[in-house]
Design an enzyme around this catalytic site. Sequence first.
Site, PDB file in Angstrom:
ATOM      1  N   LYS A 150      -4.746   7.828   0.706  1.00  0.00           N
ATOM      2  CA  LYS A 150      -5.464   6.560   0.689  1.00  0.00           C
ATOM      3  C   LYS A 150      -5.249   5.865   2.030  1.00  0.00           C
ATOM      4  O   LYS A 150      -4.244   6.156   2.662  1.00  0.00           O
ATOM      5  CB  LYS A 150      -5.010   5.722  -0.493  1.00  0.00           C
ATOM      6  CG  LYS A 150      -3.727   4.915  -0.291  1.00  0.00           C
ATOM      7  CD  LYS A 150      -3.529   3.956  -1.416  1.00  0.00           C
ATOM      8  CE  LYS A 150      -3.130   2.585  -0.983  1.00  0.00           C
ATOM      9  NZ  LYS A 150      -1.835   2.419  -0.381  1.00  0.00           N
ATOM     10  N   ASP A 179      -3.663   9.518  -5.210  1.00  0.00           N
ATOM     11  CA  ASP A 179      -3.236   8.154  -5.521  1.00  0.00           C
ATOM     12  C   ASP A 179      -1.890   8.370  -6.202  1.00  0.00           C
ATOM     13  O   ASP A 179      -1.832   8.843  -7.347  1.00  0.00           O
ATOM     14  CB  ASP A 179      -4.229   7.491  -6.487  1.00  0.00           C
ATOM     15  CG  ASP A 179      -3.815   6.061  -6.818  1.00  0.00           C
ATOM     16  OD1 ASP A 179      -2.607   5.836  -7.039  1.00  0.00           O
ATOM     17  OD2 ASP A 179      -4.675   5.176  -6.859  1.00  0.00           O
ATOM     18  N   HIS A 180      -0.812   8.071  -5.515  1.00  0.00           N
ATOM     19  CA  HIS A 180       0.476   8.552  -6.021  1.00  0.00           C
ATOM     20  C   HIS A 180       0.863   7.913  -7.358  1.00  0.00           C
ATOM     21  O   HIS A 180       1.719   8.431  -8.059  1.00  0.00           O
ATOM     22  CB  HIS A 180       1.581   8.410  -4.967  1.00  0.00           C
ATOM     23  CG  HIS A 180       2.144   7.033  -4.803  1.00  0.00           C
ATOM     24  ND1 HIS A 180       1.537   6.065  -4.074  1.00  0.00           N
ATOM     25  CD2 HIS A 180       3.271   6.467  -5.284  1.00  0.00           C
ATOM     26  CE1 HIS A 180       2.266   4.965  -4.113  1.00  0.00           C
ATOM     27  NE2 HIS A 180       3.330   5.174  -4.840  1.00  0.00           N
ATOM     28  N   LYS A 184       2.888   9.547 -11.235  1.00  0.00           N
ATOM     29  CA  LYS A 184       4.089   9.020 -11.894  1.00  0.00           C
ATOM     30  C   LYS A 184       4.088   9.456 -13.358  1.00  0.00           C
ATOM     31  O   LYS A 184       3.107   9.258 -14.070  1.00  0.00           O
ATOM     32  CB  LYS A 184       4.132   7.490 -11.797  1.00  0.00           C
ATOM     33  CG  LYS A 184       4.389   6.984 -10.370  1.00  0.00           C
ATOM     34  CD  LYS A 184       4.486   5.471 -10.354  1.00  0.00           C
ATOM     35  CE  LYS A 184       4.414   4.910  -8.942  1.00  0.00           C
ATOM     36  NZ  LYS A 184       5.640   4.964  -8.201  1.00  0.00           N
ATOM     37  N   GLU A 218       6.471  -6.149  -6.158  1.00  0.00           N
ATOM     38  CA  GLU A 218       7.443  -5.557  -5.238  1.00  0.00           C
ATOM     39  C   GLU A 218       8.329  -6.666  -4.692  1.00  0.00           C
ATOM     40  O   GLU A 218       7.844  -7.772  -4.414  1.00  0.00           O
ATOM     41  CB  GLU A 218       6.722  -4.880  -4.084  1.00  0.00           C
ATOM     42  CG  GLU A 218       5.928  -3.676  -4.514  1.00  0.00           C
ATOM     43  CD  GLU A 218       5.361  -2.957  -3.304  1.00  0.00           C
ATOM     44  OE1 GLU A 218       6.014  -2.042  -2.814  1.00  0.00           O
ATOM     45  OE2 GLU A 218       4.282  -3.355  -2.856  1.00  0.00           O
ATOM     46  N   ASP A 237      -4.457  -2.466  -0.610  1.00  0.00           N
ATOM     47  CA  ASP A 237      -3.247  -1.653  -0.592  1.00  0.00           C
ATOM     48  C   ASP A 237      -2.804  -1.244  -1.999  1.00  0.00           C
ATOM     49  O   ASP A 237      -2.327  -0.135  -2.210  1.00  0.00           O
ATOM     50  CB  ASP A 237      -2.127  -2.464   0.078  1.00  0.00           C
ATOM     51  CG  ASP A 237      -0.874  -1.642   0.318  1.00  0.00           C
ATOM     52  OD1 ASP A 237      -1.002  -0.549   0.900  1.00  0.00           O
ATOM     53  OD2 ASP A 237       0.224  -2.087  -0.072  1.00  0.00           O
ATOM     54  N   HIS A 242      -4.196   1.792  -6.935  1.00  0.00           N
ATOM     55  CA  HIS A 242      -3.131   2.029  -7.919  1.00  0.00           C
ATOM     56  C   HIS A 242      -3.348   1.249  -9.220  1.00  0.00           C
ATOM     57  O   HIS A 242      -3.272   1.797 -10.311  1.00  0.00           O
ATOM     58  CB  HIS A 242      -1.768   1.629  -7.351  1.00  0.00           C
ATOM     59  CG  HIS A 242      -1.421   2.311  -6.059  1.00  0.00           C
ATOM     60  ND1 HIS A 242      -1.830   3.583  -5.767  1.00  0.00           N
ATOM     61  CD2 HIS A 242      -0.685   1.909  -4.987  1.00  0.00           C
ATOM     62  CE1 HIS A 242      -1.374   3.934  -4.575  1.00  0.00           C
ATOM     63  NE2 HIS A 242      -0.680   2.932  -4.078  1.00  0.00           N
ATOM     64  N   LYS A 342       3.801  -8.736  -2.808  1.00  0.00           N
ATOM     65  CA  LYS A 342       5.046  -8.421  -2.099  1.00  0.00           C
ATOM     66  C   LYS A 342       5.909  -9.672  -2.121  1.00  0.00           C
ATOM     67  O   LYS A 342       5.412 -10.785  -2.273  1.00  0.00           O
ATOM     68  CB  LYS A 342       4.751  -8.030  -0.656  1.00  0.00           C
ATOM     69  CG  LYS A 342       3.851  -6.809  -0.546  1.00  0.00           C
ATOM     70  CD  LYS A 342       4.469  -5.750   0.317  1.00  0.00           C
ATOM     71  CE  LYS A 342       3.578  -4.548   0.482  1.00  0.00           C
ATOM     72  NZ  LYS A 342       4.158  -3.310  -0.024  1.00  0.00           N
TER      73      LYS A 342
HETATM   74  C1  BG6 Z   1       1.695   2.263  -1.345  1.00  0.00           C
HETATM   75  C2  BG6 Z   1       1.445   0.991  -0.610  1.00  0.00           C
HETATM   76  O1  BG6 Z   1       0.498   2.937  -1.615  1.00  0.00           O
HETATM   77  O2  BG6 Z   1       2.362   1.974  -2.569  1.00  0.00           O
HETATM   78  C3  BG6 Z   1       2.737   0.237  -0.345  1.00  0.00           C
HETATM   79  O3  BG6 Z   1       0.804   1.263   0.630  1.00  0.00           O
HETATM   80  C4  BG6 Z   1       3.487   0.025  -1.638  1.00  0.00           C
HETATM   81  O4  BG6 Z   1       2.512  -0.999   0.298  1.00  0.00           O
HETATM   82  C5  BG6 Z   1       3.615   1.344  -2.396  1.00  0.00           C
HETATM   83  O5  BG6 Z   1       4.764  -0.479  -1.312  1.00  0.00           O
HETATM   84  C6  BG6 Z   1       4.195   1.120  -3.770  1.00  0.00           C
HETATM   85  O6  BG6 Z   1       4.501   2.354  -4.341  1.00  0.00           O
HETATM   86  P1  BG6 Z   1       5.671   2.483  -5.394  1.00  0.00           P
HETATM   87  O7  BG6 Z   1       5.597   3.902  -5.843  1.00  0.00           O
HETATM   88  O8  BG6 Z   1       6.954   2.153  -4.664  1.00  0.00           O
HETATM   89  O9  BG6 Z   1       5.386   1.491  -6.456  1.00  0.00           O
END
Ligand code: BG6
Length: 494
Positions: A150, A179-180, A184, A218, A237, A242, A342
Amino acid sequence: MQTDNNCIVIFGASGDLTHRKLIPALYNLYKIGRLSENFSVLGVARSELNDETFREKMREALLETEETTPETLDAFCSHLYYQAVNTSDAADYGKLVPRLEELHTKYQTNGNTLYYMSTPPSLYGVIPECLAAHGLNEEKDGWKRIIVEKPFGYDEKTAQELDVQIHRFFEEHQIYRIDHYLGKETVQNLLVLRFSNGLFEPLWNRNYIDYVEITGAEAIGVEERGGYYDGSGAMRDMFQNHLLQVLAMVAMEPPAIINANSMRDEVAKVMHSLRPLTQDDVEHNLVLGQYTAAEIDGKEVKGYLQEKGVPANSRTETFMALRCEIENWRWAGVPFYVRTGKRLPARVTEIVIHFKTTPHPVFSQNAPENKLIIRIQPDEAISMRFGLKKPGAGFEAKEVSMDFRYADLADEQVLTAYERLLLDAMKGDATLFARTDAVHAAWKFVQPILDYKEAGGRIYEYEAGTWGPIAAEKLIAKSGRVWRKPSGKMKKKV
Ligand code: BG6
C-alpha cells in the site's frame, strides 16, 4: 505444506520494510520449515551492494530482532542474493535476466518468481513495465506473481491509473495487493467466529445490533516517517485500507465457499454498499484531528507540526472518526463508528458489537449493555459482556464478562501478518489480498473526505495522549452513545 520452489525478488531491498518485516518473516518461515529448501531471495535496489554485503546487512537486522543460532542464520543467509539495478531505467533490468536464470537453475524453481514491490509508490507502475521489457512477467515457464504494497493509489483517480499501468503487464490473478491487517490471525478469526457458530450469526444484523465501533488506535506518533505521513494522513494511512477491510469482515455475508473469489466478492459487496458520504456527513459525521504537544508520563512529547519532515503549516490529519452506514438488508440503519489516530492513550485495535437492550428493563433502569468486544491487538482476545444478578437482596443486575484470550492457545504457532501473507502469495492463494474492485470502491467511498479536506475542511487539535478531539466525543454523543476507552490490556476493565 511447503511452498513451490521459487525465487523472491524484492525491489527496495535496501529499505526499511525489507529488513524490518520481509526478511524476518522469511527467516521465521524458513526456521519453522514452511519454505522449501529450494528458495532464494534476490534483493534489488540502486545501492551498490553485492551478495556478501547484502547478507551481512540482513544478518545484522535479524540479530537485532530474532532469536537465532549462528547455524540457522548462516543457512538462511546463504539463500540471499543481491543485484544493483537502476530501478527507473528499463534497460538496466536486463541485469536481472542472467541473475534469475542462474537462481532458477540452482534452486530448480521451474521459473517460479514472486516480485515484491517494497519501493516508493512512484515505482509501482514502472517496475512491471521494466520487467515486461525483458519478458520477466511471462508465465510460460513457471508462475510470476507481483506483490504491491500500500498505498494502492492516492485517490480514486490515481488508483485507477495505477491499475491500468499494472494490468498492462500482469493479469489480476498475478497481482497481490498486500494489506497486512488481513494477515492478522485475529482479523481472520472474525470470519470463523461469525460463520462457524450458530450462536452469533442469527443475532448479527440490524434486528439485534444497535451499533458497531471500530477503533484502530496507536500510542506512537509519526516517528521518523513524517515526510511520508504528511502526504498521507490517518485517512489514507489507516482508514481507507486497514479499517475498511476490518469493517468488511465484520459486515460481509458468508462466502459461498472459502476461496479467493468468493471471499473477495463479499468484501467488495460491502464496500459497494457503504452509503455514499454527503456534504452533511463530512461536515457533521466526520472529525479530523491533529495532535499537539503534551507531557505523557512525565515526558515531553512533540506536537505533529514539530515532527521531523512535517511542514510547520501542515493540515494533515493524525486522527479521524467517522459515522457511516451500510445500505443493505443486514445493516440498514445500523451506525458504524470508526476511528483511528496516532498519539492516542494506547495501542489497541478492537471491534465492539453493541447489541440492543431488552425491550423493557425489568430489573433496573440501567440494564447492562450486551457487548461483544473483539480485541485484534495487542493482547488478542474476545470478551462477551452481559448482565447477571448482583449477589444479595433484590434483583439488581451487574455487568460481567466472559473472556477468551488467544494466549491460552499457546501451543499453536501463530504466524505474523507478513509471514502469513508471504506464504499465501507463494502458494498462490489470494484470499487475504485486496482485490481491485474493493480497493476502488473504498477510494470512491472516501473521496468526499478528501474533497472536504482539500476544500479547507476543519482539522481539530487534540493533545497527544488523549482520545482525540472533543468533537469526536460529540459526534457519537449526538445519539446518546459514548466511545469505549480501551486500555492496552483486556484485563484492566474500563
Ligand atoms: C501501517 C501504517 O500500514 O500500519 C502505519 O502505515 C501504522 O502508520 C501501521 O503504524 C499499523 O500497523 P499495526 O500492525 O502496528 O497495527
